[in-house]
Write a protein that holds these residues in place. Structure first.
Motif, short mmCIF file in Angstrom:
data_model
loop_
_atom_site.label_atom_id
_atom_site.label_comp_id
_atom_site.label_asym_id
_atom_site.label_seq_id
_atom_site.Cartn_x
_atom_site.Cartn_y
_atom_site.Cartn_z
N GLY A 159 0.83 -1.22 0.00
CA GLY A 159 0.00 0.00 0.00
C GLY A 159 0.79 1.17 0.00
N ILE A 160 1.19 1.69 0.81
CA ILE A 160 1.90 2.95 0.91
C ILE A 160 3.31 2.76 1.23
N LEU A 161 3.88 1.58 1.37
CA LEU A 161 5.21 1.58 1.93
C LEU A 161 6.21 1.41 0.84
N LEU A 162 6.52 1.54 -0.02
CA LEU A 162 7.73 1.59 -0.75
C LEU A 162 8.32 2.96 -0.65
N PHE A 163 7.52 3.89 -0.16
CA PHE A 163 8.02 5.24 -0.07
C PHE A 163 8.14 5.72 1.36
N CYS A 164 7.98 4.86 2.46
CA CYS A 164 8.09 5.26 3.86
C CYS A 164 9.14 4.41 4.56
N CYS A 165 10.20 5.03 5.05
CA CYS A 165 11.24 4.30 5.78
C CYS A 165 11.63 5.14 7.00
N PHE A 166 11.33 4.67 8.17
CA PHE A 166 11.50 5.49 9.37
C PHE A 166 12.53 4.86 10.32
N MET A 167 13.14 5.73 11.13
CA MET A 167 14.03 5.28 12.20
C MET A 167 13.41 5.66 13.53
N VAL A 196 -3.10 -18.97 18.45
CA VAL A 196 -2.84 -20.41 18.50
C VAL A 196 -4.07 -21.12 19.03
N GLU A 197 -4.50 -22.15 18.31
CA GLU A 197 -5.61 -23.00 18.75
C GLU A 197 -5.17 -24.46 18.67
N ASN A 198 -6.04 -25.34 19.14
CA ASN A 198 -5.70 -26.76 19.14
C ASN A 198 -5.44 -27.30 17.74
N ASP A 199 -6.12 -26.73 16.74
CA ASP A 199 -5.96 -27.23 15.37
C ASP A 199 -4.85 -26.52 14.61
N GLY A 200 -4.06 -25.69 15.29
CA GLY A 200 -2.94 -25.02 14.63
C GLY A 200 -2.91 -23.53 14.91
N ILE A 201 -2.24 -22.81 14.04
CA ILE A 201 -2.08 -21.37 14.18
C ILE A 201 -2.84 -20.69 13.05
N HIS A 202 -3.67 -19.71 13.39
CA HIS A 202 -4.46 -18.97 12.41
C HIS A 202 -3.85 -17.60 12.20
N PHE A 203 -3.59 -17.26 10.94
CA PHE A 203 -2.92 -16.01 10.59
C PHE A 203 -3.88 -15.08 9.86
N TYR A 204 -3.85 -13.78 10.26
CA TYR A 204 -4.73 -12.78 9.67
C TYR A 204 -3.87 -11.57 9.26
N PRO A 205 -3.43 -11.53 8.00
CA PRO A 205 -2.56 -10.42 7.56
C PRO A 205 -3.27 -9.07 7.61
N ASP A 206 -2.48 -8.02 7.86
CA ASP A 206 -3.00 -6.66 7.77
C ASP A 206 -3.30 -6.35 6.31
N ARG A 207 -4.37 -5.60 6.09
CA ARG A 207 -4.72 -5.21 4.73
C ARG A 207 -4.98 -3.70 4.70
N ARG A 208 -4.33 -3.03 3.80
CA ARG A 208 -4.57 -1.60 3.60
C ARG A 208 -5.64 -1.43 2.53
N ILE A 226 -0.54 12.58 -3.26
CA ILE A 226 0.13 11.28 -3.24
C ILE A 226 -0.97 10.23 -3.36
N ALA A 227 -0.94 9.46 -4.44
CA ALA A 227 -1.91 8.39 -4.66
C ALA A 227 -1.19 7.05 -4.49
N VAL A 228 -1.81 6.16 -3.73
CA VAL A 228 -1.18 4.88 -3.39
C VAL A 228 -2.08 3.73 -3.87
N TYR A 229 -1.47 2.77 -4.54
CA TYR A 229 -2.18 1.55 -4.95
C TYR A 229 -1.59 0.38 -4.19
N ASN A 230 -2.44 -0.30 -3.41
CA ASN A 230 -2.01 -1.46 -2.63
C ASN A 230 -2.57 -2.72 -3.30
N GLU A 231 -1.80 -3.27 -4.21
CA GLU A 231 -2.27 -4.46 -4.92
C GLU A 231 -2.51 -5.61 -3.93
#
Length: 332
Positions: A14-22, A70-82, A174-179
Motif C-alpha cells: 500500500g503505501i510503503l515503498l516510499f516510507c522508511c522510518f528510524m 494459537v488454537e488446538n488445530d494449529g495457528i491462524h494467521f490474519y494479515p494486515d490489509r490496507r 500522493i496516490a497509493v495503490y495497494n495491490e
C-alpha cells in the motif's frame, strides 16, 4: 546470512515503498518458556512470530505484518490489509496556477487507471511498461474535484473503482495503490517440533526455527518502524525529493507563504544534506488523507480510455521517450 541482510528482502505493501522510518524505542519482547513458538522460522524467506500475537511474513519483495492466534488445530494467521487505493492531499502554492501534481506510488503493479472529473480515463502506466525508476511524479494542467482510481483484475475480468472528492482544493497529491496479493489472504499453520508448516507458503518441508537468532533485534526494529507508520497513517510528511518521514511536527514552524513545515535551524548539517538531499528533513510538506467518497464495480467503457497513459516507460528502442523524474516544481 550476514546481520542486516534480512532488510534487503523486505518491502512495505500500500503505501510503503516510499516510507522508511528510524525510531529509538523498540518493543520489549523476550522468548519465554510459555511461548516457545515465538521466533523466526526460515532464512531468506520465512515467517516471524512475536510474543504479542503479531507476525511478519517476509521474502523477496514481501513484508506482510498481521496477527495470529494459537488454537488446538494449529495457528491462524490474519494479515494486515490496507485500502486498495489511498489518496493524500496538500495545497502547494509553489505549483503553477491551475495545475496539480501527482505522486503515483505502487501503480507499477497491476493494471490501473485514473480519471480527473469528467476527463478521459487514462492508464496510469502504459501497457507493457518496464524500467521502473521512481518516484513517479506527473503534473496535470488543471485541478480536479473528483478523482477516480480503477483497478482491472485481468484474471477475473473485474473492475474496482474508488472515487475521491477533493473538498479542500488540494493541488499536490500522493496516490497509493495497494495491490492485493496472495500474501494478504488469511492462512493457517501447524507447528511440528521446530518446523512450522504453512497452508500456502514454504512447501511441504515448511520453515525450520532459527535458534539463537542473531538478527532478532533487527527484526524487532523493523516491527517497531511498521507500528509507528501504521499509527501515523492519516498523514504523510514528505520532503522536496518525495522521501517520506515520520516526525513530530510540533518541532517545525509552518511557513505560510510556501505552506510547508521548516525546522528552525535550517543551516544545520548543510554539507551533509547537500550531498544527501534525499535524507533532508528540514523542509516537509504535510499531506492529509482524503477518504473515499464512493466505490463502484462498473466496467470501464473502452471508448472512454485515452490512447496515452499518464506515465510511459519502456526499455526498448523508445527508451529515450520514457519517464524520467524531474523536480522542476520545487525551488528549495
Amino acid at each position: 546470512m550476514k546481520k542486516g541482510n534480512i532488510a534487503l528482502h523486505l518491502k512495505w505493501v500500500g503505501i510503503l515503498l516510499f516510507c522508511c522510518f528510524m525510531v529509538n524505542n523498540i518493543f520489549a519482547q523476550t522468548k519465554t518458556g510459555e511461548k516457545k513458538h515465538v521466533g523466526r522460522y526460515g532464512g531468506n524467506d520465512g515467517i516471524c512470530l512475536f510474543e504479542d500475537g503479531q507476525f511478519l511474513l517476509y521474502g523477496y519483495a514481501t513484508a506482510v505484518f498481521g496477527n495470529y492466534h494459537v488454537e488446538n488445530d494449529g495457528i491462524h494467521f490474519y494479515p494486515d490489509r490496507r485500502d486498495l487505493f489511498e489518496v493524500y492531499g496538500h495545497y502547494n502554492p509553489q505549483l503553477e496556477a491551475e495545475h496539480s501534481r501527482w505522486n503515483f506510488v505502487g501503480f507499477e503493479e497491476g493494471t490501473t487507471f485514473v480519471r480527473y472529473d469528467e476527463d478521459s480515463i487514462h492508464r496510469v502506466f502504459n501497457e507493457g511498461a518496464n524500467c521502473f525508476s521512481g518516484p513517479f511524479i506527473k503534473s496535470w494542467p488543471h485541478g480536479a474535484t473528483i478523482v477516480s482510481l480503477t483497478e482491472r483484475n485481468n484474471e477475473e475480468l473485474t473492475f474496482k473503482t474508488w472515487h475521491f472528492e477533493n473538498k479542500d482544493a488540494c493541488n499536490d497529491f500522493i496516490a497509493v495503490y495497494n495491490e492485493v496479493r496472495e500474501q494478504h489472504k488469511d492462512f493457517r499453520g501447524m507447528l511440528e517440533g521446530n518446523i512450522l508448516k504453512l497452508s500456502n507458503y514454504g512447501g511441504d518441508e515448511g520453515y525450520t526455527k532459527r535458534e539463537d537468532d542473531q538478527e532478532w533485534d533487527d527484526i524487532l526494529a523493523l516491527k517497531a518502524e511498521y507500528a509507528s507508520f501504521r499509527d501515523f497513517g492519516d498523514v504523510i510528511l514528505s520532503n522536496p525529493h518525495h522521501r517520506s518521514f515520520q516526525r513530530d511536527i510540533s518541532s517545525y514552524k509552518l511557513d505560510i507563504s510556501t505552506n510547508q513545515y521548516i525546522l528552525p535551524d535550517t543551516l544545520g548539517n548543510e554539507d551533509y544534506y547537500r550531498d544527501s538531499p534525499y535524507q533532508d528533513d528540514r523542509f516537509l510538506r504535510k499531506y492529509d488523507k482524503i477518504y473515499v467518497a464512493k466505490k463502484s464495480t462498473d466496467e470501464i467503457e473502452s471508448g472512454k480510455v485515452a490512447l496515452s497513459s499518464i506515465i510511459y516507460t519502456v526499455c526498448d528502442e523508445d527508451a529515450e521517450d520514457s519517464y524520467r523524474y524531474d523536480s522542476e516544481f520545487e525551488s528549495e
